[in-house]
Design an enzyme around this catalytic site. Structure first.
Site, PDB file in Angstrom:
ATOM      1  N   GLU A  14       0.831  -1.207   0.000  1.00  0.00           N
ATOM      2  CA  GLU A  14       0.000   0.000   0.000  1.00  0.00           C
ATOM      3  C   GLU A  14       0.869   1.262   0.000  1.00  0.00           C
ATOM      4  OE1 GLU A  14      -3.028  -0.744   2.956  1.00  0.00           O
ATOM      5  OE2 GLU A  14      -3.327   1.402   3.210  1.00  0.00           O
ATOM      6  N   CYS A  36       3.606   8.482   0.999  1.00  0.00           N
ATOM      7  CA  CYS A  36       3.844   7.620   2.156  1.00  0.00           C
ATOM      8  C   CYS A  36       4.091   6.208   1.622  1.00  0.00           C
ATOM      9  CB  CYS A  36       2.613   7.667   3.061  1.00  0.00           C
ATOM     10  SG  CYS A  36       2.721   6.525   4.451  1.00  0.00           S
ATOM     11  N   CYS A  43       4.466  -6.685   8.725  1.00  0.00           N
ATOM     12  CA  CYS A  43       5.383  -6.126   9.729  1.00  0.00           C
ATOM     13  C   CYS A  43       5.404  -7.097  10.891  1.00  0.00           C
ATOM     14  CB  CYS A  43       4.846  -4.763  10.186  1.00  0.00           C
ATOM     15  SG  CYS A  43       5.888  -3.924  11.406  1.00  0.00           S
ATOM     16  N   CYS A  98       2.369  -3.978  16.859  1.00  0.00           N
ATOM     17  CA  CYS A  98       1.616  -2.924  17.564  1.00  0.00           C
ATOM     18  C   CYS A  98       0.127  -3.251  17.500  1.00  0.00           C
ATOM     19  CB  CYS A  98       1.889  -1.546  16.959  1.00  0.00           C
ATOM     20  SG  CYS A  98       3.619  -1.054  17.069  1.00  0.00           S
ATOM     21  N   CYS A 123      -2.348  -1.432  14.941  1.00  0.00           N
ATOM     22  CA  CYS A 123      -1.892  -1.244  13.566  1.00  0.00           C
ATOM     23  C   CYS A 123      -2.286  -2.429  12.682  1.00  0.00           C
ATOM     24  CB  CYS A 123      -0.377  -1.057  13.545  1.00  0.00           C
ATOM     25  SG  CYS A 123       0.267  -0.857  11.874  1.00  0.00           S
ATOM     26  N   CYS A 133      -3.197   2.870   8.141  1.00  0.00           N
ATOM     27  CA  CYS A 133      -2.075   2.140   7.598  1.00  0.00           C
ATOM     28  C   CYS A 133      -2.294   0.622   7.496  1.00  0.00           C
ATOM     29  CB  CYS A 133      -0.919   2.475   8.542  1.00  0.00           C
ATOM     30  SG  CYS A 133       0.523   1.528   8.417  1.00  0.00           S
TER      31      CYS A 133
HETATM   32  N1  SAH Z   1       7.060   1.067  11.767  1.00  0.00           N
HETATM   33  C1  SAH Z   1       7.073   2.497  11.787  1.00  0.00           C
HETATM   34  C2  SAH Z   1       6.064   3.109  10.813  1.00  0.00           C
HETATM   35  C3  SAH Z   1       4.654   2.834  11.214  1.00  0.00           C
HETATM   36  S1  SAH Z   1       3.346   3.770  10.533  1.00  0.00           S
HETATM   37  C4  SAH Z   1       6.778   2.982  13.193  1.00  0.00           C
HETATM   38  O1  SAH Z   1       6.389   2.191  14.035  1.00  0.00           O
HETATM   39  O2  SAH Z   1       6.982   4.170  13.453  1.00  0.00           O
HETATM   40  C5  SAH Z   1       3.517   5.394  11.134  1.00  0.00           C
HETATM   41  C6  SAH Z   1       2.820   5.736  12.440  1.00  0.00           C
HETATM   42  O3  SAH Z   1       1.434   5.417  12.441  1.00  0.00           O
HETATM   43  C7  SAH Z   1       3.426   5.041  13.641  1.00  0.00           C
HETATM   44  O4  SAH Z   1       3.576   5.961  14.682  1.00  0.00           O
HETATM   45  C8  SAH Z   1       2.367   4.013  13.991  1.00  0.00           C
HETATM   46  O5  SAH Z   1       2.447   3.601  15.321  1.00  0.00           O
HETATM   47  C9  SAH Z   1       1.104   4.786  13.669  1.00  0.00           C
HETATM   48  N2  SAH Z   1      -0.092   3.976  13.468  1.00  0.00           N
HETATM   49  C10 SAH Z   1      -0.219   2.741  12.934  1.00  0.00           C
HETATM   50  N3  SAH Z   1      -1.508   2.347  12.927  1.00  0.00           N
HETATM   51  C11 SAH Z   1      -2.219   3.359  13.433  1.00  0.00           C
HETATM   52  C12 SAH Z   1      -3.616   3.564  13.704  1.00  0.00           C
HETATM   53  N4  SAH Z   1      -4.514   2.627  13.439  1.00  0.00           N
HETATM   54  N5  SAH Z   1      -3.980   4.753  14.227  1.00  0.00           N
HETATM   55  C13 SAH Z   1      -3.072   5.701  14.509  1.00  0.00           C
HETATM   56  N6  SAH Z   1      -1.760   5.572  14.314  1.00  0.00           N
HETATM   57  C14 SAH Z   1      -1.332   4.402  13.782  1.00  0.00           C
END
Ligand code: SAH
Length: 348
Positions: A95, A108, A115, A119, A122, A336
């Site tokens: 994506e 982006c 991944c 988290c 996510c 994301c």
């Molecule tokens: N692996 C990297 C990039 C992740 S995406 C990282 O962890 O930083 C970028 C940001 O979006 C990260 O801060 C991640 O924690 C956040 N994120 C992912 N899913 C999300 C969601 N459903 N709502 C809000 N933030 C989210």
């Protein structure tokens, strides 16, 4: 796969391409032509108009340009944001998001298929890590967006699926490729890399002294709470992450961003804001608050608007620069990794 032994030209820097072209018995200037065509979005060797038929045939036997394919594209009716699903040569789908602000175009990009960071909130991590993206697969997301919109991309955020510091070798090569003067020529200052805080790699990145922007996913100032929502917190304490961030600032003099995904009743109280302020006091940094985007797989909710503003004001009142990320393309697939998951399940 048929192409597996072929050299993928988009993986090569301009210098490496010159060496490669010489190694197959051709003149170096041919490499300049090929390089320039690749970045003018030639898809096949046939698209490279000033290359002889003989060379085209020779190249197609030993090399591939390296193309991902647009599988689907969704455009927001609210703000023109476009979300793309790209098909990789092995059938995986990733994506990518394009945001057109009038003075800049930001893309982006994803760094991995899936991944493994886990988290809780996510969508990208729900099936674990499928594989790392190759440098050219990270790069080609930008080229394919440029082809689609007919405009240059000015800014890159590595905030799509994947953890770039968990695919660091390929990320490093990608950073070199995207900065190539005769290629995309996107300056490091226009690139933001987001990490959940893989400390040893943060030091490695700092020692490279690239003037890129680092964003660190904090999401709680308390280790115990952080461990609940981000498993990677079991490996690295907040204190270690802050130390690594300070080291990076000392090496690059660049302001660091702390991302803070705000979840109703989980990490949105005054107690958290107070602790963040203590933690970040005096640092060259700011906090970017991301109201959580709800995903199917978890019950986390966005706090009410007034809570979100209150949290920001709390930080600001303690001298911490804080902004609220405004969510773009909210009508086309939310957070994301969600679009890809829905697409795979035939829900869109
Ligand atoms: N692996 C990297 C990039 C992740 S995406 C990282 O962890 O930083 C970028 C940001 O979006 C990260 O801060 C991640 O924690 C956040 N994120 C992912 N899913 C999300 C969601 N459903 N709502 C809000 N933030 C989210």
């Amino acid at each position: 796969m048929e192409s597996s032994n072929k050299v993928i030209l988009k993986n090569l820097t301009h210098d490496e391409l010159r060496d490669y072209i010489e190694s197959i018995g051709e003149k170096k200037f041919r490499a300049n032509q090929i390089f320039s065509w690749m970045y003018k979005n030639a898809i096949t060797f046939d698209d490279m108009k000033n290359i002889s038929g003989d060379l085209k045939r020779k190249l197609s036997e030993v090399a591939d340009i390296g193309n991902i394919e647009q599988e689907a594209c969704f455009e927001s009716k609210i703000d023109g944001t476009k979300k793309y699903l790209f098909l990789l040569p092995d059938g995986n789908i990733i994506e990518t998001v394009m945001m057109d602000y009038s003075d800049r175009v930001t893309v982006c990009i994803s760094s991995q298929v899936g991944c493994r960071m886990g988290c809780d909130f996510c969508a990208s991590t729900k099936e674990g890590l499928i594989r790392n993206l190759e440098p050219w697969e990270i790069l080609d997301q930008i080229l394919k967006v440029e082809k689609d919109i007919g405009k240059r991309v000015s800014n890159i955020v590595m905030m799509g699926s994947g953890e770039p510091l968990d695919n660091f070798e390929n990320t490093k090569r990608f950073l070199k490729l995207v900065n190539e003067e005769e290629g995309l020529n996107i300056g490091y200052r226009h690139i933001t890399l987001s990490t959940c805080g893989i400390v040893p790699k943060m030091y490695e990145l700092a020692d490279m002294q690239l003037p890129i922007n680092l964003a660190i996913s904090l999401h709680s100032p308390f280790d115990e709470k952080r461990k609940e929502i981000m498993p990677v917190a079991k490996s690295f304490k907040i204190e270690e992450i802050i130390k690594a961030a300070k080291y990076l600032i000392s090496k690059t003099n660049r302001r660091v961003t702390f991302e803070y995904s705000l979840i109703k009743g989980v990490n949105d109280s005054k107690k958290e804001a107070d602790e963040i302020a203590k933690l970040l006091k005096g640092m060259l940094c700011h906090v970017n608050i991301i109201p959580i985007n709800k995903i199917e797989e978890s019950n986390y909710e966005k706090p009410d608007k007034s809570f979100i503003y209150k949290f920001r004001d709390e930080l600001e009142s303690k001298g911490i620069n804080a902004t609220i990320r405004n969510s773009r393309g909210s009508d086309i697939g939310g957070a994301c990794g969600q679009l890809r998951r829905k697409y795979k399940k035939n829900l869109i």
